[in-house]
Design an enzyme around this catalytic site. Structure first.
Site, short mmCIF file in Angstrom:
data_model
loop_
_atom_site.label_atom_id
_atom_site.label_comp_id
_atom_site.label_asym_id
_atom_site.label_seq_id
_atom_site.Cartn_x
_atom_site.Cartn_y
_atom_site.Cartn_z
NE ARG A 111 56.13 40.40 71.33
CZ ARG A 111 56.34 39.44 70.45
NH1 ARG A 111 56.54 39.71 69.20
NH2 ARG A 111 56.37 38.19 70.84
CD1 TRP A 130 58.61 30.73 61.55
CD2 TRP A 130 58.48 28.72 62.53
NE1 TRP A 130 57.33 30.56 61.98
CE2 TRP A 130 57.22 29.33 62.59
CE3 TRP A 130 58.63 27.45 63.08
CZ2 TRP A 130 56.11 28.72 63.17
CZ3 TRP A 130 57.53 26.84 63.67
CH2 TRP A 130 56.29 27.46 63.71
CG ASP A 184 60.69 32.10 68.65
OD1 ASP A 184 61.56 32.52 67.89
OD2 ASP A 184 59.58 32.64 68.80
CD GLU A 187 56.84 27.32 69.73
OE1 GLU A 187 56.13 27.22 70.77
OE2 GLU A 187 57.29 28.42 69.32
CD GLN A 210 51.79 31.55 69.61
OE1 GLN A 210 51.46 30.85 70.56
NE2 GLN A 210 52.78 32.43 69.68
N GLY A 219 51.38 35.24 62.84
CA GLY A 219 51.85 35.05 61.47
C GLY A 219 50.96 34.10 60.69
O1 IFM Z 1 58.38 31.90 64.51
C1 IFM Z 1 58.03 32.16 65.82
C2 IFM Z 1 57.59 33.59 65.87
O2 IFM Z 1 58.62 34.45 65.44
C3 IFM Z 1 57.15 33.96 67.25
N1 IFM Z 1 56.15 33.06 67.71
C4 IFM Z 1 56.52 31.68 67.69
C5 IFM Z 1 56.96 31.24 66.31
C6 IFM Z 1 57.40 29.78 66.34
O3 IFM Z 1 58.31 29.51 67.33
#
Ligand code: IFM
Length: 798
Positions: A351, A488, A490, A634, A687, A707
């Site tokens: 990245r 949010w 992706d 997702e 994640q 996150g």
């Molecule tokens: O919100 C995103 C994040 O910015 C990157 N990882 C996946 C998340 C959900 O799609």
């Protein structure tokens, strides 16, 4: 099955079975000098960039090899083992080990054939080299003649891909020397003026301090031997590194020292590794001739990290909660804050910048622990906001405020790969800045002038106003913020004029926040304006997105509804329900209905799914989650980041039992005894977790840099513990399981110490019957900052 336990006092996770279901890692140093290490000493190091500053090799997605190995050999019997269970991998009947992952250090201890070894790995605070501090103790009753051989495998190129793939080049640019207790590796040695065609000379060293080098090797193949592996290097078998150096092919650093130990005797020495030339290496090595250096440096790390973590501590009936909040979730928040998505065993370091939304959210996780660190990053992220109010989707590591190109420029798109603005990026500034100011009391911050990314500058207040404008200037057909590239999620491509309910709710919330600031500034006209557009936005969301017992996910460009109750797939989505509550948009009745629908349709034993049912046959064009297997990421997986939002939403509603249920399902620590199911480290969030539809339901992925760390932290601290500071004081509004009889919180609030003791004699989930501060009865559960002493004894009866 369980492989370790939490040591709350030392703030360590102790792995006592080394055959963990995945490499369980820890973070040492910072991206200035970063080192990732597993419980079996696997991992890699780099300076500045995991991809472009790589120092030692690690093969991703493989067997957690190679790493920072210390081989031990009994020179009387020729038996050998390693100070970490792998790579030699002795039978666990005879080999006992404990890996103590601590705050910025890892100590791997082992007992085998009467020898106790400890290797303490760390990067000293603010330094750019690493230390492997070895102590060997003879626990047997006879004199032992041992060899210890430190080994690391250098990359031949700082770029990890070049090193692995461009072999016609990288195998012919590296060589090693041995001088004065050190292997020195040089890459592109003939380059005199620092750079030829972009190639810079690179120098690394691997040295030994505190014991004599008996033999050395700088050539990987010589060290391992053909058809040998890291488990049985010929140099270790022979008890002699052969004093060979490499010229071309592969470099390594291997140093043997011979140790004689009488019964009960211990000896200590250190291997030091870094990307430095000989003179700098000599300077560094000198410090480690002093036996006390490592103990001092370790203490500095502990003081630094524990000092930060101790700004917020809890003592509740849940050990899992205590371990996460007091140490591991907090420490993970610092790691995501500092490392962003730079490097892990999943992120290889490629990245080239900070994701806007991720970084602004990461800040939230540390605000209650280190507001001064948060401030610095908030300024940085504001300086990455374009003058039109939108965030740069990717903020380059070379970010130059005021001079950046933007998604409107083809050059930006080409360099970053981000084709357009995203709908949500700048909206994350609102909760983050509000939380920062409420925690720190630094109200003046809203008047601070910060540059925009491309040109001009403005106060923080102006930055926020422009973020509102950015959304308001880009509305879709229903009058809600347009989907742009994505929100949010992706994977959710609603189309440029599609509309996301989630973003609309974020915008609604942002309007509430900016009104607080407008009030501070007596900006009456602006308050009128916001009141008007917020009312309109709220009514639109209610009219267009509420459906019986849930909010839909949004509208695809052209008007197709996404996430309707009657859809055959993806008929229920998590984020619009949690954010309906967090944003303050939903009525009490709607909130209850929506949260109940979440529990009924999305909850699982391992957390709440992002949506359900997964897309398989009915995905719309733009539903990129279809690419994932059902129950994964997702596509109806348990995406971890939104767990924090649903915890927060339930807590805001006063539903302590539910909030805690969601914490417990998704908390890594709660899965400590089911490690064979979760696989990932029981001390850090991943994640996502695979869900219904996967044969591996409960298995988690993508460790550490997520996150999730910050959202779960906020869900627990602001939600379950109910720490709700505002500009003038703090509200204490816990929402906890009704069977918690009492618990304690200690918090540093703007330099004042709060010792909070909560009792719950009547088994409530939330609410306050009475509260005292330093013996004085309060009217409710709110304390003005000005009423606080330096140290405050607070009691709250639920
Ligand atoms: O919100 C995103 C994040 O910015 C990157 N990882 C996946 C998340 C959900 O799609």
């Amino acid at each position: 099955m369980k492989y370790g336990h939490f040591d709350e006092t030392r703030k360590e996770y102790v792995i006592d079975r080394p055959d963990t279901p995945a490499p369980w890692a820890n973070y040492l140093g910072s991206p200035a000098y970063g080192a990732i290490i597993s419980n079996n000493a696997g991992g890699y190091s780099f300076e500045k960039s995991g991809a472009n500053g790589r120092i030692i090799r690690y093969i991703f997605n493989s067997f957690d090899q190679p790493g920072r190995y210390v081989y031990l050999r009994d020179d009387d019997t020729s038996d050998f083992w390693s100070a970490s269970w792998q790579p030699v991998g002795k039978s666990l009947d005879e080999y006992k080990s404990e890996c103590h992952h601590g705050t910025a250090y890892t100590n791997i201890m082992a007992d085998y054939s009467g020898i106790h070894s400890e290797v303490l790995y760390y990067v000293p605070l603010d330094k750019t080299h690493e230390v492997w501090n070895v102590t060997l103790t003879n626990k047997s009753d006879k004199t032992r003649h041992l060899s210890a051989i430190g080994f690391c495998e250098f990359t031949n190129d700082c770029n990890y891909e070049q090193d692995q793939v461009n072999l016609q080049y990288t195998l012919f640019i590296s060589r090693t020397y041995y001088r004065d207790q050190k292997i020195l590796q040089v890459i592109n040695e003939n380059v005199v003026n620092d750079s030829v065609d972009g190639n810079a000379v690179n120098k690394r060293f691997f040295g030994l301090a505190g014991s004599e080098v008996a033999s050395y090797c700088g050539d990987k193949e010589e060290f391992l031997g053909m058809y040998h592996t890291y488990a049985d290097p010929v140099a270790v078998i022979n008890g002699d590194c052969g004093n060979k150096l490499n010229y071309n092919e592969n470099s390594c650093g291997a140093l043997q020292t011979k140790i004689t130990l009488e019964p009960g005797e211990s000896k200590t020495f250190s291997f030091i590794l870094g990307m430095k030339d000989e003179a700098a290496a000599n300077e560094i090595m000198k410090a480690y001739e002093n036996e006390k250096t490592c103990a001092t440096e370790l203490q500095e790390l502990i003081d630094y990290w524990h000092g930060k973590l101790n700004n917020f501590q809890v003592k509740t009936p849940s050990e899992s909660f205590n371990n996460m909040i007091n140490t591991w979730n907090s420490y993970q928040c610092f790691m995501t804050f500092i490392w962003s998505r730079a490097a892990s065993f999943t992120y290889c370091g490629l990245r080239n910048g900070y994701g806007y939304r991720d970084t602004v959210q990461d800040i939230q996780g540390i605000i209650h622990l280190a507001p001064e660190m948060a401030l610095e990053k908030i300024r940085f992220m504001l300086s990455a906001q374009v003058d039109n109010g939108g965030g740069l989707p990717l903020v380059k590591y070379t970010h130059n405020p005021g001079h950046e190109d933007t998604p409107d420029d083809p050059s930006y798109v080409k360099e970053t790969g981000h084709p357009a603005y995203r709908a949500d990026d700048a909206l994350w500034l609102f909760p983050t800045i509000y939380k920062y100011i409420a925690e720190s009391g630094n109200i003046g911050f809203i008047d601070e002038v910060v540059p925009f990314a491309n040109k001009d500058e403005g106060t923080v207040y102006e930055h926020l106003k422009r973020a509102i404008d950015f959304s308001m200037n880009r509305l879709g057909d229903n009058g809600m913020p347009a989907g742009l590239h994505a929100d949010w999620n992706d994977c959710l491509r609603l189309g440029k004029r599609g509309e996301s309910t989630f973003v609309a709710m974020q915008l609604y919330y942002a309007m509430t926040v900016i009104k607080y600031f407008a009030e501070l500034k007596d900006d009456a006209d602006y308050i009128d304006y916001i009141n008007e557009i917020q009312y309109k936005m709220g009514s639109t969301i209610q009219e267009k997105c509420w459906e019986d017992d849930r909010y839909i996910r949004g509208y695809k460009e052209g008007g197709m509804v996404i996430g309707s109750k009657n859809d055959p797939e993806a008929s229920m989505w998590l984020n619009p329900q949690s954010w309906a509550v967090i944003s303050g948009l939903a009525t009490r009745e709607q909130s209850e209905l929506a949260l109940e629908s979440v529990h009924r349709e999305l909850n699982t034993p391992y957390g709440v799914r992002l949506m359900f049912p997964p897309y398989k046959e009915h995905a719309f064009d733009g539903a990129l989650m279809l690419l994932f297997n059902a129950g994964t990421k997702e596509n109806a997986g348990i995406f971890s980041q939104p767990q924090g939002w649903i915890i927060l939403a339930e807590a805001l509603m006063g539903h302590g039992n539910r909030a805690f249920e969601y914490f417990d399902e998704s908390s890594p620590a709660s899965m400590n005894d089911k490690a064979e199911v979760r696989k990932l480290e029981p001390y850090c969030h991943g994640q996502f977790t695979e869900s219904v539809g996967s044969p591996y339901e409960g298995r988690s992925h993508v460790h550490w840099l997520t996150g999730t760390a910050s959202t779960c932290m906020v869900g627990c601290v602001e939600g379950i513990m109910g720490m709700r500071p505002d500009f003038y004081g703090i509200k204490i509004a816990p929402a906890v399981p009704s069977d918690w009889k009492e618990f304690d919180i200690t918090k540093n609030y703007r330099g004042k110490k709060l010792n909070i003791h909560v009792t719950n004699p009547d088994g409530h989930e939330s609410g306050c019957q009475s509260m005292t501060v330093n013996g004085k009865a309060m009217e409710d559960n709110y304390i003005l900052f000005d009423e606080l002493d330096d140290v405050n004894e607070i009691t709250l009866v639920m």
